[in-house]
Design an enzyme around this catalytic site. Structure first.
Site, PDB file in Angstrom:
ATOM      1  N   ARG A 135      -8.790  -6.713   7.611  1.00 25.84           N
ATOM      2  CA  ARG A 135      -9.495  -5.565   8.159  1.00 25.84           C
ATOM      3  C   ARG A 135     -10.980  -5.675   7.824  1.00 25.84           C
ATOM      4  NH1 ARG A 135      -5.048  -2.931   9.563  1.00 25.84           N
ATOM      5  NH2 ARG A 135      -3.420  -2.310   8.084  1.00 25.84           N
ATOM      6  N   ARG A 193       7.930  -2.780   2.462  1.00 24.59           N
ATOM      7  CA  ARG A 193       8.139  -2.910   3.904  1.00 24.59           C
ATOM      8  C   ARG A 193       8.521  -4.323   4.260  1.00 24.59           C
ATOM      9  NH1 ARG A 193       3.334   0.827   6.421  1.00 24.59           N
ATOM     10  NH2 ARG A 193       4.007   2.633   5.222  1.00 24.59           N
ATOM     11  N   ASP A 201       6.294   8.078  10.898  1.00 26.28           N
ATOM     12  CA  ASP A 201       6.823   9.001   9.893  1.00 26.28           C
ATOM     13  C   ASP A 201       6.047  10.322   9.813  1.00 26.28           C
ATOM     14  OD1 ASP A 201       4.615   7.607   8.896  1.00 26.28           O
ATOM     15  OD2 ASP A 201       5.244   7.865   6.832  1.00 26.28           O
ATOM     16  N   SER A 240       6.507   3.562   8.587  1.00 25.79           N
ATOM     17  CA  SER A 240       5.357   4.266   9.150  1.00 25.79           C
ATOM     18  C   SER A 240       4.996   3.819  10.564  1.00 25.79           C
ATOM     19  CB  SER A 240       4.177   4.093   8.206  1.00 25.79           C
ATOM     20  OG  SER A 240       3.139   4.930   8.599  1.00 25.79           O
ATOM     21  N   HIS A 241       3.792   3.287  10.715  1.00 24.67           N
ATOM     22  CA  HIS A 241       3.296   2.924  12.046  1.00 24.67           C
ATOM     23  C   HIS A 241       3.801   1.568  12.512  1.00 24.67           C
ATOM     24  CE1 HIS A 241       0.819   1.318   8.899  1.00 24.67           C
ATOM     25  NE2 HIS A 241       0.415   0.373   9.723  1.00 24.67           N
ATOM     26  N   LYS A 253      -0.424  12.414   3.326  1.00 23.32           N
ATOM     27  CA  LYS A 253      -1.204  12.808   4.476  1.00 23.32           C
ATOM     28  C   LYS A 253      -0.265  13.481   5.465  1.00 23.32           C
ATOM     29  CE  LYS A 253      -1.224   8.029   6.250  1.00 23.32           C
ATOM     30  NZ  LYS A 253      -0.928   7.108   5.158  1.00 23.32           N
ATOM     31  N   THR A 267       0.829  -1.207   0.000  1.00 33.91           N
ATOM     32  CA  THR A 267       0.000   0.000   0.000  1.00 33.91           C
ATOM     33  C   THR A 267       0.866   1.261   0.000  1.00 33.91           C
ATOM     34  OG1 THR A 267      -1.522  -1.250   1.407  1.00 33.91           O
ATOM     35  CG2 THR A 267      -1.980   1.088   1.142  1.00 33.91           C
ATOM     36  N   GLU A 322      -9.758   6.469   6.754  1.00 38.62           N
ATOM     37  CA  GLU A 322     -10.191   6.081   8.092  1.00 38.62           C
ATOM     38  C   GLU A 322      -9.011   5.707   8.988  1.00 38.62           C
ATOM     39  OE1 GLU A 322      -9.428   2.762   8.845  1.00 38.62           O
ATOM     40  OE2 GLU A 322      -8.725   2.577   6.769  1.00 38.62           O
ATOM     41  N   SER A 323      -7.858   5.445   8.384  1.00 33.78           N
ATOM     42  CA  SER A 323      -6.692   4.957   9.122  1.00 33.78           C
ATOM     43  C   SER A 323      -5.869   6.109   9.694  1.00 33.78           C
ATOM     44  CB  SER A 323      -5.838   4.104   8.193  1.00 33.78           C
ATOM     45  OG  SER A 323      -5.523   4.830   7.003  1.00 33.78           O
ATOM     46  N   ASP A 374       2.816  11.118   9.273  1.00 32.86           N
ATOM     47  CA  ASP A 374       1.731  11.437   8.353  1.00 32.86           C
ATOM     48  C   ASP A 374       0.342  11.116   8.915  1.00 32.86           C
ATOM     49  OD1 ASP A 374       2.030   8.721   8.143  1.00 32.86           O
ATOM     50  OD2 ASP A 374       2.269   8.669   5.961  1.00 32.86           O
ATOM     51  N   ARG A 375       0.285  10.430  10.060  1.00 29.06           N
ATOM     52  CA  ARG A 375      -1.027  10.118  10.642  1.00 29.06           C
ATOM     53  C   ARG A 375      -1.343  11.031  11.809  1.00 29.06           C
ATOM     54  NH1 ARG A 375      -2.239   3.704  10.607  1.00 29.06           N
ATOM     55  NH2 ARG A 375      -1.457   3.309   8.518  1.00 29.06           N
ATOM     56  N   ASP A 399       2.267   9.263  13.964  1.00 19.68           N
ATOM     57  CA  ASP A 399       2.878   7.937  13.836  1.00 19.68           C
ATOM     58  C   ASP A 399       4.375   8.036  13.528  1.00 19.68           C
ATOM     59  OD1 ASP A 399       2.633   8.868  11.225  1.00 19.68           O
ATOM     60  OD2 ASP A 399       2.365   6.866  10.390  1.00 19.68           O
ATOM     61  N   LYS A 406      10.162   3.986   0.132  1.00 18.76           N
ATOM     62  CA  LYS A 406       9.236   4.269  -0.955  1.00 18.76           C
ATOM     63  C   LYS A 406       9.740   5.439  -1.791  1.00 18.76           C
ATOM     64  CE  LYS A 406       5.939   7.200   1.425  1.00 18.76           C
ATOM     65  NZ  LYS A 406       4.550   7.557   1.502  1.00 18.76           N
TER      66      LYS A 406
HETATM   67  C1  VG1 Z   1      -2.721   1.106   5.894  1.00 24.51           C
HETATM   68  C2  VG1 Z   1      -3.995   1.928   5.943  1.00 24.51           C
HETATM   69  C3  VG1 Z   1      -4.065   2.835   4.728  1.00 24.51           C
HETATM   70  C4  VG1 Z   1      -2.809   3.707   4.677  1.00 24.51           C
HETATM   71  C5  VG1 Z   1      -1.567   2.828   4.696  1.00 24.51           C
HETATM   72  C6  VG1 Z   1      -0.285   3.621   4.766  1.00 24.51           C
HETATM   73  O1  VG1 Z   1      -2.724   0.294   4.742  1.00 24.51           O
HETATM   74  O2  VG1 Z   1      -5.127   1.109   6.019  1.00 24.51           O
HETATM   75  O3  VG1 Z   1      -5.229   3.598   4.801  1.00 24.51           O
HETATM   76  O4  VG1 Z   1      -2.790   4.497   3.519  1.00 24.51           O
HETATM   77  O5  VG1 Z   1      -1.596   1.977   5.833  1.00 24.51           O
HETATM   78  O6  VG1 Z   1      -0.248   4.459   5.884  1.00 24.51           O
HETATM   79  P1  VG1 Z   1      -3.163  -1.255   4.767  1.00 24.51           P
HETATM   80  O7  VG1 Z   1      -2.910  -1.760   3.378  1.00 24.51           O
HETATM   81  O8  VG1 Z   1      -2.317  -1.918   5.830  1.00 24.51           O
HETATM   82  O9  VG1 Z   1      -4.602  -1.273   5.164  1.00 24.51           O
HETATM   83  V1  VG1 Z   1       1.223   4.843   6.582  1.00 24.51           V
HETATM   84  O10 VG1 Z   1       0.992   6.009   7.722  1.00 24.51           O
HETATM   85  O11 VG1 Z   1       1.580   3.313   7.189  1.00 24.51           O
HETATM   86  O12 VG1 Z   1       2.249   5.181   5.336  1.00 24.51           O
HETATM   87 CO    CO Z   2       2.686   6.841   8.359  1.00 23.59          CO
END
Ligand code: VG1
Ligand code: CO
Length: 543
Positions: free
Chosen positions: A496, A22, A279, A113-114, A376, A18, A364-365, A281-282, A277, A126
């Site tokens: 999910r 990773r 990086d 990220s998270h 974001k 996504t 929503e995340s 962005d959340r 989070d 990325k």
């Molecule tokens: C998750 C979230 C998605 C978000 C992605 C990257 O992806 O659901 O909404 O864009 O993380 O966010 P997935 O495929 O695990 O549902 V970040 O802050 O991790 O770059």
């Molecule tokens: Co992030």
């Protein structure tokens, strides 16, 4: 430091998910693993000689080693200049901004990220294009294809550049420019929001807490919230970025942002709480003993955007990812502005913003953002809320209740089943899809199924098609159940389940979301047979 061409053999597992590639740190440290992927990026983007590359990461374990390798490869691949955040640090939104501001050809962001960090945690990489946004699917697929046949890469080995001090140095012909990662981003925020009125708010008895979760936003939040806006010292907690995020899980939700949640739900809770989070962005937004779901947050920002200087002329349009609740749809229709529904992941918003079709978008995340960058942006959302609170002179909870009163409430929740064996996760998805023929028309208590599909998206700007983006079961009253497999995990599979129902009756707006959604939760379990197939009675994380 001679330039070298190194022979290599491909890995088969470098398909970006996504949000980039990773994997566990141990995977990235395998011989030539990082190098293969980086060369695949460079081979796919075809940057002309003389191009500028932005480079930085969230500071997690292996960040700085990776940056040195990538710098050596950028030099050997003909880049003219690499702009790097001091200490190798750049939050994702700050990197996006820097690419745009400096007219870079693109940027490489190092982050998972998270996901947890540290030697045994996760790492990620990325590529973002010249608009500052994540590479579109076409490009990520091309990078993956390259990685499967790669046979050599170019590198200047063992580069010795000072990344700890601002200034310029050289690797061969390439200039390495080390910059302050914070100030340019902080200036951008100052240009969008009414800092004077937020400063006034924070001077009074309005108390805030921001949890940087030992991740990248620490230095950004200290500069912006404490230094420029005058929040009391200590308002930013866990502000020192650590390579392992202090052993925590830098995911801003009610489960993982424990420290903040304890404070915000305790005696004498501050008026406003937020977290970001790994990086940056959340965002999670809290009032005193009050949680704002990210889907609602997007809707509130859209409905009140004109109160913020950067958006005072109104919005071009709004977009949300498919699993995100329809709260913002209602705002768009009330404002009479276009609305778009995209697949999960930020890369789909970029085209809409570049084409001038949307100003705000969100997921929503815990992701919200606007066309000020192409990612974001966690702190941006926090400042947006503070600006609204200052302008409306209402608490977080009051703003939310006012919003529900006007637009109705979309009750919403996501149930995550983490670390499932791949096989059982697939079985659950197959079971749901196998019911798509017989479900329409089926009555479950007060809910009747209207239609079911596997979401696909045709980009209205470039016409590209993305299929297989989530299994939707939509009911006649607009309620929804969505099943989707995560594309960001590094071990096993994460399933999910997204649940949503609408309530117009204000007397029911105070209900707990899990109670309001209880029937839908039971219907989802019945359709998928998740308990029997996975042995899990309850989700791992509920947001
Ligand atoms: C998750 C979230 C998605 C978000 C992605 C990257 O992806 O659901 O909404 O864009 O993380 O966010 P997935 O495929 O695990 O549902 V970040 O802050 O991790 O770059
Ligand atoms: Co992030």
């Amino acid at each position: 430091m001679p330039e070298k061409i190194v022979e290599t053999t491909p890995y088969e597992d470098q398909r970006p998910g996504t949000s980039g590639l990773r994997k566990k740190v141990s995977v990235f440290r395998k011989k030539n693993y990082l190098e293969n992927f980086v060369q695949s990026i460079f081979d796919s983007i075809n940057a002309p000689r003389g191009s500028v590359l932005v480079l930085g990461g969230d500071g997690r374990f292996y960040n700085i080693e990776a940056i040195r390798i990538i710098l050596g490869m950028a030099a050997a691949n003909g880049f003219d200049r690499a702009i790097v955040g001091k200490g190798g640090i750049l939050s994702t939104p700050a990197a996006s901004h820097l690419i745009r501001k400096r007219g870079a050809y693109g940027g490489i962001i190092l982050s998972a990220s998270h996901n947890p960090g540290g030697e045994h945690g996760d790492f990620g990489i990325k590529y973002n294009s010249e608009n500052g946004g994540p590479a579109p699917e076409k490009l990520t697929e091309a990078i993956y294809e390259k990685s499967r046949s790669i046979s050599r890469y170019r590198i200047v080995e063992e580069v010795e550049v000072d990344l700890e001090n601002i200034g310029e140095s050289k690797i061969g012909e390439m200039t390495v420019e080390v910059i302050d990662p914070v100030s340019g981003y902080a200036d951008l925020m100052e240009s969008l929001f009414d800092f004077a009125s937020i400063r006034h708010l924070l001077k009074g008895d309005f108390r805030i807490r921001f949890d940087a979760m030992h991740a990248v936003t620490g230095p950004y939040a200290v500069e912006i919230l404490e230094k420029r806006l005058g929040a009391k010292q200590g308002s930013v907690m866990n502000s020192i970025p650590l390579p392992d995020f202090g052993g925590g899980h830098p995911d801003p939700n009610l489960t993982y942002a424990e420290d903040l949640v304890k404070i915000m739900y305790g005696e004498k809770a501050p008026d406003f709480g937020a977290a970001s989070d790994g990086d940056g962005d959340r965002n999670m937004i809290l009032g005193g003993r009050f949680f704002v779901t990210p889907s609602d947050s997007l809707a509130v920002l859209a409905a009140n955007a004109k109160l913020v200087p950067g958006y005072q002329d109104g919005l071009l349009g709004v977009a949300r990812s498919m699993p995100t609740s329809g709260a913002v749809d209602r705002v768009a229709s009330a404002l009479g502005i276009p609305f778009y529904e995209t697949p999960t992941g930020w890369k789909f918003f970029g085209n809409l913003m570049d084409a001038g079709r949307v100003t705000l978008c969100g997921e929503e995340s815990f992701g919200t953002g606007s066309n000020h960058v192409r990612e974001k942006d966690g702190l941006w959302a926090v400042l947006f809320w503070l600006n609204l609170i200052a302008a409306k002179r209402m608490s977080v909870e009051e703003i939310m209740h006012e919003h529900w009163k006007t637009f109705g409430r979309n009750f919403y929740s996501r149930h995550d089943y983490e670390d499932l064996p791949l096989e059982s996760a697939r079985k659950v998805m197959e079971a749901v899809e196998s019911r798509f023929r017989d479900l329409p028309g089926t009555v479950f208590g007060k809910y009747t199924v209207l239609h079911c599909d596997d979401f696909s998206y045709k980009d209205p700007v470039d016409g590209s098609l993305s299929r297989g983006q989530g299994l939707r079961i939509v009911f006649t009253d607009g309620s929804r159940i969505v099943h989707r497999l995560s594309g960001t995990g590094t071990s096993g599979a994460t399933l999910r389940v997204y649940l949503e129902c609408f309530e117009s009756n204000a007397s029911r707006h105070k209900l707990d979301a899990q109670d309001a959604l209880s029937e839908l939760i039971a219907i989802a379990k019945g359709i998928s047979g998740i308990e029997e197939k996975t042995g899990r009675k309850e989700p791992t994380v509920i947001t």
